[in-house]
Design a protein around this motif. Structure first.
Motif, PDB file in Angstrom:
ATOM      1  N   MET A  92     -13.682 -16.197 -45.721  1.00 55.67           N
ATOM      2  CA  MET A  92     -13.594 -15.690 -47.093  1.00 55.67           C
ATOM      3  C   MET A  92     -12.139 -15.523 -47.514  1.00 55.67           C
ATOM      4  O   MET A  92     -11.767 -15.835 -48.654  1.00 55.67           O
ATOM      5  CB  MET A  92     -14.334 -14.356 -47.208  1.00 55.67           C
ATOM      6  CG  MET A  92     -15.850 -14.473 -47.175  1.00 55.67           C
ATOM      7  SD  MET A  92     -16.671 -12.863 -47.287  1.00 55.67           S
ATOM      8  CE  MET A  92     -16.120 -12.343 -48.917  1.00 55.67           C
ATOM      9  N   LYS A  93     -11.311 -15.022 -46.612  1.00 52.85           N
ATOM     10  CA  LYS A  93      -9.891 -14.862 -46.917  1.00 52.85           C
ATOM     11  C   LYS A  93      -9.231 -16.211 -47.187  1.00 52.85           C
ATOM     12  O   LYS A  93      -8.395 -16.338 -48.082  1.00 52.85           O
ATOM     13  CB  LYS A  93      -9.195 -14.152 -45.756  1.00 52.85           C
ATOM     14  CG  LYS A  93      -7.722 -13.850 -46.014  1.00 52.85           C
ATOM     15  CD  LYS A  93      -7.110 -13.050 -44.881  1.00 52.85           C
ATOM     16  CE  LYS A  93      -5.652 -12.735 -45.185  1.00 52.85           C
ATOM     17  NZ  LYS A  93      -5.022 -11.916 -44.107  1.00 52.85           N
ATOM     18  N   LEU A  94      -9.647 -17.202 -46.405  1.00 53.35           N
ATOM     19  CA  LEU A  94      -9.084 -18.541 -46.574  1.00 53.35           C
ATOM     20  C   LEU A  94      -9.520 -19.149 -47.908  1.00 53.35           C
ATOM     21  O   LEU A  94      -8.715 -19.765 -48.630  1.00 53.35           O
ATOM     22  CB  LEU A  94      -9.506 -19.426 -45.404  1.00 53.35           C
ATOM     23  CG  LEU A  94      -8.793 -20.760 -45.225  1.00 53.35           C
ATOM     24  CD1 LEU A  94      -7.290 -20.545 -45.058  1.00 53.35           C
ATOM     25  CD2 LEU A  94      -9.358 -21.519 -44.043  1.00 53.35           C
ATOM     26  N   ARG A  95     -10.813 -18.978 -48.265  1.00 56.75           N
ATOM     27  CA  ARG A  95     -11.332 -19.529 -49.517  1.00 56.75           C
ATOM     28  C   ARG A  95     -10.732 -18.829 -50.743  1.00 56.75           C
ATOM     29  O   ARG A  95     -10.596 -19.425 -51.803  1.00 56.75           O
ATOM     30  CB  ARG A  95     -12.855 -19.431 -49.552  1.00 56.75           C
ATOM     31  CG  ARG A  95     -13.570 -20.415 -48.633  1.00 56.75           C
ATOM     32  CD  ARG A  95     -15.040 -20.499 -48.999  1.00 56.75           C
ATOM     33  NE  ARG A  95     -15.715 -19.227 -48.803  1.00 56.75           N
ATOM     34  CZ  ARG A  95     -16.341 -18.873 -47.679  1.00 56.75           C
ATOM     35  NH1 ARG A  95     -16.347 -19.721 -46.632  1.00 56.75           N
ATOM     36  NH2 ARG A  95     -16.928 -17.708 -47.571  1.00 56.75           N
ATOM     37  N   SER A 112      -1.812 -25.150 -47.508  1.00 54.64           N
ATOM     38  CA  SER A 112      -0.688 -25.141 -46.570  1.00 54.64           C
ATOM     39  C   SER A 112      -1.162 -25.319 -45.131  1.00 54.64           C
ATOM     40  O   SER A 112      -0.571 -26.082 -44.353  1.00 54.64           O
ATOM     41  CB  SER A 112       0.092 -23.829 -46.711  1.00 54.64           C
ATOM     42  OG  SER A 112       1.078 -23.715 -45.707  1.00 54.64           O
ATOM     43  N   LEU A 113      -2.225 -24.632 -44.779  1.00 56.71           N
ATOM     44  CA  LEU A 113      -2.726 -24.711 -43.406  1.00 56.71           C
ATOM     45  C   LEU A 113      -3.417 -26.037 -43.124  1.00 56.71           C
ATOM     46  O   LEU A 113      -3.406 -26.533 -42.001  1.00 56.71           O
ATOM     47  CB  LEU A 113      -3.703 -23.553 -43.140  1.00 56.71           C
ATOM     48  CG  LEU A 113      -3.092 -22.147 -43.170  1.00 56.71           C
ATOM     49  CD1 LEU A 113      -4.180 -21.098 -42.980  1.00 56.71           C
ATOM     50  CD2 LEU A 113      -2.025 -21.977 -42.098  1.00 56.71           C
TER      51      LEU A 113
END
Length: 353
Positions: free
Chosen positions: A47-50, A58-59
């Motif tokens: 969720m943090k990534l989305r 970047s990742l």
């Protein structure tokens, strides 16, 4: 040994048993909660990534950087939830929190609350209202029928009590509840099919009348299924007591039959009856999963089922702890009732011959 010391020992034994059972249950729920928390951690990271498209972009361009970021986030959350501690340390912490009634919070609101303590506190009065009310009616009817059947052993009433006991005890409560709903709710329309109140709830005095109206079918179902067994058990206890020598002696002295039954026989038979009463009343606080599910009653039984469905380990732990505590309390009360009511029992001391 005095009565007070005996009570203290019984309380100490109950606390030790409660602590041991809580420890054993904590072992199971800690393992289950660990798997649940690891899944939650994975979801939080995703969720943090989305939620951060720039970070995601970047990742995605550097797999090694993504692995480092993922491992850092995973380790942080593992530490935040205490999953980096040894298993037995977490078990002991959960055991201590449970014994101190620190049950924690649920993941999703239940009955409008997330605090496990508040959720259980809301469910218990509703179960008391339904099951304890029904149990009191069962006990009163069972005692009256059982004592009367014992008085006229071998009569038509006595045989009828035995037949009713076998019939009602063999009927599943949930099945009879569904039949009652089918007939009295859907077919005749006399009573609501479930729930505790109407939607929307009524106000003022009409609210309490509405609750009683909704209780008719579930209370009637519980009473019908259980009263026969109570009457049959009371009848057998009374018949055994009425064959004792002191009952024969009282009758030989010309003591009125009513006094023999209610003043001598019933008092002598009181300990096992009191034991059944205590276990029935305190056991009723735990509710019944299937019965409350059939009638959509928001009590302890339905709460346990909801906790199982939603995998709420903290709530399961809390409900299990409360249920075990209630049964231990019932055992203590039963022991004390035996010592108080039965003159043949010498509490905390051995009888001399």
């Amino acid at each position: 040994m005095g009565y007070g010391r005996y009570l203290a020992i019984r309380l100490l034994n109950a606390l030790l048993v409660l602590a041991l059972v809580t420890l054993l249950v904590s072992v199971l729920f800690t393992k289950v909660a660990e798997e649940d928390l690891k899944s939650s951690i994975q979801e939080q990271i995703n969720m943090k990534l989305r939620a951060n498209p720039e970070l995601q972009k970047s990742l995605a361009a550097d797999p090694e950087k993504f692995q480092q970021w993922y491992q850092r986030e995973y380790s942080r959350l593992i530490h935040a939830y205490g999953l980096d501690k040894p298993f037995w340390v977490r078990v002991l912490e959960r055991t201590k929190d449970t014994l101190l009634l620190n049950f924690g919070n649920t993941k999703t609101p239940i009955f409008g609350e997330t605090s496990v303590k508040k959720i259980i506190a809301a469910a218990i009065p509703r179960t008391v209202l339904l099951f304890t009310t029904a149990q009191i009616i069962v006990i009163l009817i069972g005692l009256l029928l059982g004592v009367k059947a014992a008085q006229v052993a071998g009569s038509a009433l006595d045989r009828a009590v035995s037949i009713i006991a076998m019939l009602t005890s063999s009927i599943p409560m949930w099945w009879f509840g569904m039949i009652a709903i089918l007939i009295f709710s859907f077919k005749l329309g006399w009573f609501p099919s479930g729930g505790m109140t109407s939607t929307p709830p009524k106000e003022g005095f009409a609210y309490y009348v509405d609750i009683l109206y909704h209780m008719v079918l579930p209370v009637g179902t519980i009473v019908f299924v259980l009263f026969g067994g109570w009457a049959w058990t009371t009848r057998n206890i009374m018949i055994g007591t009425m064959q004792e020598d002191f009952i024969m002696a009282a009758r030989a002295k010309g003591v009125p039959e009513r006094k023999v039954i209610y003043g001598h026989a019933l008092r002598a038979a009181a300990p096992p009856i009191i034991t059944m009463t205590i276990f029935s009343l305190l056991g009723s606080l735990g509710g019944a999963i299937i019965t409350e599910g059939v009638f959509n009653w928001p009590g302890m039984g339905r709460l346990y089922w909801t906790a199982l469905q939603q995998n709420e380990t903290r709530l399961l732990m809390g409900v299990t702890f409360v249920t075990v505590a209630l049964y231990l309390i019932s055992m203590i009360l039963a022991d004390l009732a035996y010592g108080y009511l039965d003159p043949r029992v010498k509490v905390g001391a051995s009888q001399r011959t």
